[in-house]
Design a protein around this motif. Structure first.
Motif, PDB file in Angstrom:
ATOM      1  N   ASP A 197       0.826  -1.206   0.000  1.00 37.70           N
ATOM      2  CA  ASP A 197       0.000   0.000   0.000  1.00 37.70           C
ATOM      3  C   ASP A 197       0.862   1.259   0.000  1.00 37.70           C
ATOM      4  OD1 ASP A 197      -2.293  -1.472  -0.066  1.00 37.70           O
ATOM      5  OD2 ASP A 197      -2.899  -1.073   1.998  1.00 37.70           O
ATOM      6  N   ASP A 198       1.861   1.309   0.869  1.00 37.16           N
ATOM      7  CA  ASP A 198       2.703   2.509   0.945  1.00 37.16           C
ATOM      8  C   ASP A 198       3.452   2.745  -0.358  1.00 37.16           C
ATOM      9  OD1 ASP A 198       1.931   3.195   3.514  1.00 37.16           O
ATOM     10  OD2 ASP A 198       3.611   2.153   4.475  1.00 37.16           O
ATOM     11  N   GLU A 199       3.938   1.670  -0.969  1.00 39.86           N
ATOM     12  CA  GLU A 199       4.619   1.810  -2.259  1.00 39.86           C
ATOM     13  C   GLU A 199       3.665   2.311  -3.330  1.00 39.86           C
ATOM     14  OE1 GLU A 199       8.019  -1.725  -1.858  1.00 39.86           O
ATOM     15  OE2 GLU A 199       6.008  -2.187  -2.605  1.00 39.86           O
ATOM     16  N   LEU A 200       2.437   1.821  -3.283  1.00 36.91           N
ATOM     17  CA  LEU A 200       1.448   2.256  -4.268  1.00 36.91           C
ATOM     18  C   LEU A 200       1.126   3.744  -4.098  1.00 36.91           C
ATOM     19  CD1 LEU A 200      -0.516   1.680  -6.569  1.00 36.91           C
ATOM     20  CD2 LEU A 200      -2.163   0.870  -4.855  1.00 36.91           C
ATOM     21  N   TRP A 201       0.947   4.184  -2.845  1.00 39.85           N
ATOM     22  CA  TRP A 201       0.658   5.609  -2.633  1.00 39.85           C
ATOM     23  C   TRP A 201       1.839   6.468  -3.079  1.00 39.85           C
ATOM     24  CZ3 TRP A 201      -3.476   3.519  -2.673  1.00 39.85           C
ATOM     25  CH2 TRP A 201      -4.139   2.859  -1.651  1.00 39.85           C
ATOM     26  N   ASP A 202       3.082   6.033  -2.798  1.00 34.65           N
ATOM     27  CA  ASP A 202       4.265   6.772  -3.264  1.00 34.65           C
ATOM     28  C   ASP A 202       4.268   6.862  -4.786  1.00 34.65           C
ATOM     29  OD1 ASP A 202       5.209   7.164  -0.689  1.00 34.65           O
ATOM     30  OD2 ASP A 202       6.607   5.467  -0.760  1.00 34.65           O
ATOM     31  N   TYR A 203       3.967   5.740  -5.426  1.00 36.36           N
ATOM     32  CA  TYR A 203       3.946   5.712  -6.888  1.00 36.36           C
ATOM     33  C   TYR A 203       2.898   6.669  -7.447  1.00 36.36           C
ATOM     34  CZ  TYR A 203       2.139   4.068 -11.368  1.00 36.36           C
ATOM     35  OH  TYR A 203       1.647   4.015 -12.639  1.00 36.36           O
ATOM     36  N   LEU A 204       1.675   6.599  -6.923  1.00 33.60           N
ATOM     37  CA  LEU A 204       0.616   7.450  -7.453  1.00 33.60           C
ATOM     38  C   LEU A 204       0.933   8.927  -7.261  1.00 33.60           C
ATOM     39  CD1 LEU A 204      -2.623   5.502  -6.421  1.00 33.60           C
ATOM     40  CD2 LEU A 204      -1.595   5.685  -8.692  1.00 33.60           C
ATOM     41  N   GLN A 205       1.545   9.270  -6.125  1.00 37.92           N
ATOM     42  CA  GLN A 205       1.867  10.677  -5.912  1.00 37.92           C
ATOM     43  C   GLN A 205       3.102  11.126  -6.687  1.00 37.92           C
ATOM     44  OE1 GLN A 205       1.652  11.496  -1.568  1.00 37.92           O
ATOM     45  NE2 GLN A 205      -0.184  12.649  -2.141  1.00 37.92           N
ATOM     46  N   SER A 206       3.832  10.194  -7.279  1.00 39.04           N
ATOM     47  CA  SER A 206       4.932  10.567  -8.165  1.00 39.04           C
ATOM     48  C   SER A 206       4.436  10.936  -9.557  1.00 39.04           C
ATOM     49  CB  SER A 206       5.942   9.420  -8.264  1.00 39.04           C
ATOM     50  OG  SER A 206       5.454   8.369  -9.096  1.00 39.04           O
ATOM     51  N   LEU A 207       3.159  10.659  -9.825  1.00 37.72           N
ATOM     52  CA  LEU A 207       2.568  10.943 -11.132  1.00 37.72           C
ATOM     53  C   LEU A 207       1.784  12.244 -11.104  1.00 37.72           C
ATOM     54  CD1 LEU A 207       0.973   7.432 -11.905  1.00 37.72           C
ATOM     55  CD2 LEU A 207       3.290   8.208 -12.462  1.00 37.72           C
ATOM     56  N   ASP A 208       1.817  12.960 -12.210  1.00 40.53           N
ATOM     57  CA  ASP A 208       0.882  14.066 -12.403  1.00 40.53           C
ATOM     58  C   ASP A 208      -0.432  13.550 -12.954  1.00 40.53           C
ATOM     59  OD1 ASP A 208       2.555  16.706 -11.983  1.00 40.53           O
ATOM     60  OD2 ASP A 208       3.834  15.326 -13.101  1.00 40.53           O
ATOM     61  N   VAL A 209      -0.356  12.542 -13.802  1.00 42.68           N
ATOM     62  CA  VAL A 209      -1.540  11.978 -14.460  1.00 42.68           C
ATOM     63  C   VAL A 209      -1.433  10.459 -14.461  1.00 42.68           C
ATOM     64  CG1 VAL A 209      -2.756  11.740 -16.673  1.00 42.68           C
ATOM     65  CG2 VAL A 209      -1.920  13.982 -15.955  1.00 42.68           C
ATOM     66  N   SER A 210      -2.520   9.790 -14.128  1.00 38.86           N
ATOM     67  CA  SER A 210      -2.613   8.333 -14.260  1.00 38.86           C
ATOM     68  C   SER A 210      -3.668   8.032 -15.320  1.00 38.86           C
ATOM     69  CB  SER A 210      -3.007   7.693 -12.929  1.00 38.86           C
ATOM     70  OG  SER A 210      -3.062   6.282 -13.045  1.00 38.86           O
ATOM     71  N   VAL A 211      -3.260   7.334 -16.366  1.00 35.80           N
ATOM     72  CA  VAL A 211      -4.170   6.988 -17.463  1.00 35.80           C
ATOM     73  C   VAL A 211      -4.672   5.559 -17.252  1.00 35.80           C
ATOM     74  CG1 VAL A 211      -4.455   6.747 -19.957  1.00 35.80           C
ATOM     75  CG2 VAL A 211      -2.929   8.513 -19.037  1.00 35.80           C
ATOM     76  N   LEU A 212      -5.987   5.395 -17.194  1.00 35.02           N
ATOM     77  CA  LEU A 212      -6.571   4.070 -17.011  1.00 35.02           C
ATOM     78  C   LEU A 212      -6.733   3.403 -18.373  1.00 35.02           C
ATOM     79  CD1 LEU A 212      -9.368   4.865 -14.373  1.00 35.02           C
ATOM     80  CD2 LEU A 212      -6.907   4.473 -14.036  1.00 35.02           C
ATOM     81  N   PRO A 213      -6.051   2.264 -18.604  1.00 37.09           N
ATOM     82  CA  PRO A 213      -6.054   1.644 -19.935  1.00 37.09           C
ATOM     83  C   PRO A 213      -7.127   0.560 -20.084  1.00 37.09           C
ATOM     84  CG  PRO A 213      -4.359   0.619 -18.616  1.00 37.09           C
ATOM     85  CD  PRO A 213      -5.054   1.608 -17.718  1.00 37.09           C
ATOM     86  N   TYR A 214      -8.388   0.913 -19.823  1.00 32.75           N
ATOM     87  CA  TYR A 214      -9.452  -0.083 -19.774  1.00 32.75           C
ATOM     88  C   TYR A 214     -10.226  -0.118 -21.088  1.00 32.75           C
ATOM     89  CZ  TYR A 214      -8.652   0.388 -14.722  1.00 32.75           C
ATOM     90  OH  TYR A 214      -8.082   0.438 -13.476  1.00 32.75           O
TER      91      TYR A 214
END
Length: 315
Positions: A197-214
């Motif tokens: 979880d902590d790694e995921l939150w760090d990763y998401l906050q390292s991004l300006d934009v997250s693109v969902l490839p669905y």
């Protein structure tokens, strides 16, 4: 709890059965047996519809049949967004109460300020691919758009199984193309196992934009986490993502489109808008805490109502 005989053996241990997930591999006939057992023991059924299209199933027929059994029998139906509620009403004739998804990031992280990064980072997370994901066309479109996004770079994360030749979950077209793009410095490729979880939150906050490839879908816990952490989401228009929270939509393609908003601009235009406008849509922590209490209160009301209804029918 959805296995044959479980309700008969444990009916004295619970008051209400509330189904969210867990019926992917349970046949409609088996679900009908569960419903019949609940009726015999006068135990009400509450169903929250998270997925109108199962993201793990290539074909929608089984999930539609499973939902048909559950929604026909449910004493109360909940879902996360008005759009999903409208689809449930249209397809099954059931009125669903809209109860939003609670925050997924906990304190103290929910309230911690973001650390400003350098440049403009777009992320696509390939994870261990589900049927509803098709990241390669999305990645190719982002790579083609990068020259028009000054200072932008694309980070692509993929799980080890997807990227390992010979592994049962190896994706034969994705893995070599990602390595080719990485070798040309067109993507920043990260291959790893599941984040904590902590790694995921760090990763998401390292991004300006997250693109969902669905390619198809309904709702997204990933979107909720991004909203908690202040990361802009660019989502396809194939589900009810825009009903969940603020995001930029792009037009999903292909015959697998689900009922949804429709008519969104191409991914390129959504990326240009995210880069130009730099939207800041982070959830307010106090509001998220109030929302979570309200969600709990609503569930208490629903459980009390279905129990009272069963009691009145039994009197």
């Amino acid at each position: 709890m959805l296995e044959p005989g479980w309700v008969d053996e444990h009916a004295g241990e619970f008051d209400v059965m509330h189904v969210h997930f867990g019926f992917d591999a349970v046949s409609p006939d088996e679900l009908a047996d569960v419903v019949a057992s609940l009726r015999r023991h006068r135990r009400p059924l509450v169903v929250t519809v998270h997925d109108l299209r199962n993201p793990h199933h290539h074909d929608r027929a089984l999930h539609d049949a499973q939902l048909g059994v559950l929604l026909d029998a449910a004493d109360a139906v909940l879902t996360l967004t008005p759009g999903a509620a409208a689809e449930i009403e249209l397809r099954w004739g059931r009125a669903a109460r809209v109860v939003p998804h609670p925050h997924v990031v906990e304190e103290p992280r929910l309230s911690q300020p973001r650390v400003a990064g350098s440049g403009f980072v777009i992320g696509v997370h390939a994870k261990s691919l589900r049927a509803g994901m098709d990241p390669l066309p999305v990645i190719e479109e982002i790579v083609a758009t990068l020259p028009d996004l000054p200072g932008a770079r694309l980070r692509v994360d993929a799980h080890t199984d997807v990227m390992t030749p010979g592994h049962p979950r190896h994706v034969t077209d994705l893995e070599p193309r990602l390595r080719e793009l990485a070798a040309r410095d067109e993507v920043d490729l990260h291959v790893h196992d599941y984040f904590s979880d902590d790694e995921l939150w760090d990763y998401l906050q390292s991004l300006d934009v997250s693109v969902l490839p669905y390619r198809f879908g309904t709702h997204s816990g990933w979107l909720e986490a991004c909203h908690d952490l202040g990361t802009t989401v660019v989502a396809p228009d194939c589900g009810h993502y825009a009903d969940q929270g603020p995001c930029l939509l792009y037009g999903a393609s292909g015959a697998t489109r689900s009922t949804g908003e429709g008519g969104a601009p191409p991914l390129r235009e959504a990326l240009l808008a995210s880069h130009r406008d730099r939207p800041s849509w982070r959830a307010d922590p106090a509001q998220r805490r109030r929302e979570r209490h309200e969600i709990s209160r609503v569930h208490e009301q629903v459980y009390a109502a279905v129990l009272a209804d069963v009691a009145s029918r039994s009197a």
